[in-house]
Design a protein around this motif. Structure first.
Motif, short mmCIF file in Angstrom:
data_model
loop_
_atom_site.label_atom_id
_atom_site.label_comp_id
_atom_site.label_asym_id
_atom_site.label_seq_id
_atom_site.Cartn_x
_atom_site.Cartn_y
_atom_site.Cartn_z
N LEU A 27 -3.74 45.69 71.48
CA LEU A 27 -3.67 47.93 71.52
C LEU A 27 -2.31 48.16 72.29
O LEU A 27 -3.41 48.20 73.94
CB LEU A 27 -5.00 47.86 71.54
CG LEU A 27 -6.12 47.73 70.26
CD1 LEU A 27 -7.43 48.24 70.80
CD2 LEU A 27 -5.31 47.36 69.34
N HIS A 28 -1.68 49.23 72.02
CA HIS A 28 -1.08 49.80 73.22
C HIS A 28 -1.57 50.93 73.10
O HIS A 28 -1.88 52.31 71.68
CB HIS A 28 0.59 49.97 72.51
CG HIS A 28 1.33 50.99 73.32
ND1 HIS A 28 1.83 51.93 72.42
CD2 HIS A 28 1.77 50.78 74.30
CE1 HIS A 28 2.24 52.77 73.11
NE2 HIS A 28 2.77 51.98 74.42
N ARG A 76 -3.69 48.84 65.34
CA ARG A 76 -4.38 47.12 65.20
C ARG A 76 -3.36 46.65 63.85
O ARG A 76 -3.16 47.66 63.01
CB ARG A 76 -5.47 46.11 65.06
CG ARG A 76 -6.26 46.51 63.84
CD ARG A 76 -7.47 45.33 63.77
NE ARG A 76 -8.66 45.60 64.92
CZ ARG A 76 -8.15 43.85 65.57
NH1 ARG A 76 -8.70 43.04 64.83
NH2 ARG A 76 -8.97 44.66 66.45
N SER A 81 0.96 47.64 68.96
CA SER A 81 0.04 46.87 68.97
C SER A 81 -0.07 45.80 68.31
O SER A 81 1.27 45.96 67.35
CB SER A 81 -1.22 48.13 68.59
OG SER A 81 -1.64 48.21 68.99
N ASP A 98 -11.66 48.00 68.33
CA ASP A 98 -10.81 49.03 69.18
C ASP A 98 -11.69 50.09 69.86
O ASP A 98 -10.91 50.44 70.68
CB ASP A 98 -10.25 48.85 67.80
CG ASP A 98 -9.41 47.50 67.64
OD1 ASP A 98 -9.84 46.38 68.00
OD2 ASP A 98 -8.79 47.25 66.54
#
Length: 317
Positions: A27-28, A76, A81, A98
């Motif tokens: 995950l960014h 996501r 991500s 998440d």
């Protein structure tokens, strides 16, 4: 992974880019650089909706960063991500996990955040805040253009049971606004429809939802980013309808509700029963369309700052 400076954010924001490893995805996230290791204020964590990335919050990140620690991440499969393998990876429960993982990265396993969600991000926020085990991670929750799922279901059911023409018309109007959800259930066709010219489609959707023609996001969108916001999240729509977990009922955390009155996707009446499910609720109705946080950023930022400050020890009145 160690944080790096995010080249897509302005230097004066002092944001850093972090990758949160989740096993099936990476995950960014962007977040404030923490200059003071003893910082005690809870970060404001933003959840974007469809079809968006963390960049949809740029005006909130800029507006709130001087007063609050801030963070936003790509869901996501979106933007920075990675995509999970197979549609099962888009189950609603995975998205909630998440959020847990991102909060852990921000404040550790015992810390709290102020959660803010728009569109699908608001829906995820309602489920997160309605889960008692997860709700302990929240100091507050703000839903923008996203009604409480059970309150929405109850309102539609009650209107249908009245058998009055005006109520049936209201339900029909909401079904008309939700046409795309039914389209997204078809195999293959939505991918062709949305992927043929993703940039034009992305701009068209956002313009229809109230984003102004001169908005910088419309000028900087590219095909890769547009496609990642349009195509992978289709799996979330499909998983949500086919394997929907029980909607949350009473939400105990303090909630701020921002309702755009001219929302192209959601009629304002969908929010009528939210007070029955949220004891600590404040509401703000704005004469705006779906992307109210972009078209009316200053007004939304002031609402967020005031609400968060009231629920942040040492900041409120």
């Amino acid at each position: 992974m160690p944080p790096t400076t995010d080249p897509r954010t302005s230097p004066e924001l002092a944001l850093e880019s972090v990758v949160v490893e989740r096993g099936d995805v990476r995950l960014h996230m962007v977040r404030s650089k923490v200059a003071d290791p003893h910082e005690r204020r809870a970060p404001v964590l933003f959840l974007h909706g469809f079809p968006d990335s963390h960049a949809t919050w740029s005006r909130q990140l800029e507006g709130l960063a001087p007063m609050h620690p801030i963070a936003a991440f790509d869901q996501r499969g979106v933007a920075g991500s990675s995509e999970p393998r197979g549609p099962e990876g888009y189950r609603l429960s995975r998205h909630l996990d998440d959020i847990d993982a991102v909060i852990d990265e921000l404040v550790g396993p015992d810390g709290q955040v102020h959660l803010v969600g728009h569109d699908w991000g608001a829906v995820l926020g309602w489920f997160f805040a309605g889960d008692r085990a997860r709700a302990r991670r929240l100091r507050s929750f703000t839903a923008i253009a996203g009604p409480h799922p059970m309150a929405m279901r109850t309102m539609l059911r009650d209107r249908l049971l009245r058998h009055r023409l005006a109520d049936l018309a209201l339900v029909a109007d909401q079904l008309r606004r939700s046409w795309y959800i039914f389209l997204f259930q078809l195999p293959g066709l939505p991918e062709l429809y949305l992927g043929r010219d993703p940039v034009s489609m992305w701009i068209r959707v956002h313009r229809a939802g109230g984003v102004r023609r001169d908005d910088p996001e419309l000028q900087t969108i590219d095909a890769r980013l547009a496609r990642s916001t349009l195509i992978p999240p289709l799996a979330l729509y499909r998983q949500a309808l086919r394997g929907m977990v029980d909607p949350p009922r009473t939400v105990e955390v303090p909630v701020c509700l921002i309702v755009p009155l001219r929302d192209m996707a959601l009629t304002p009446e969908l929010y009528d029963k939210v007070p029955e499910y949220v004891p600590d609720l404040e509401q703000h109705r704005i004469d705006a369309n779906h992307w109210v946080h972009r078209s009316h950023a200053a007004e939304v930022n002031q609402i967020l700052h005031d609400f968060i400050s009231r629920h942040e020890p040492g900041l409120g009145p």
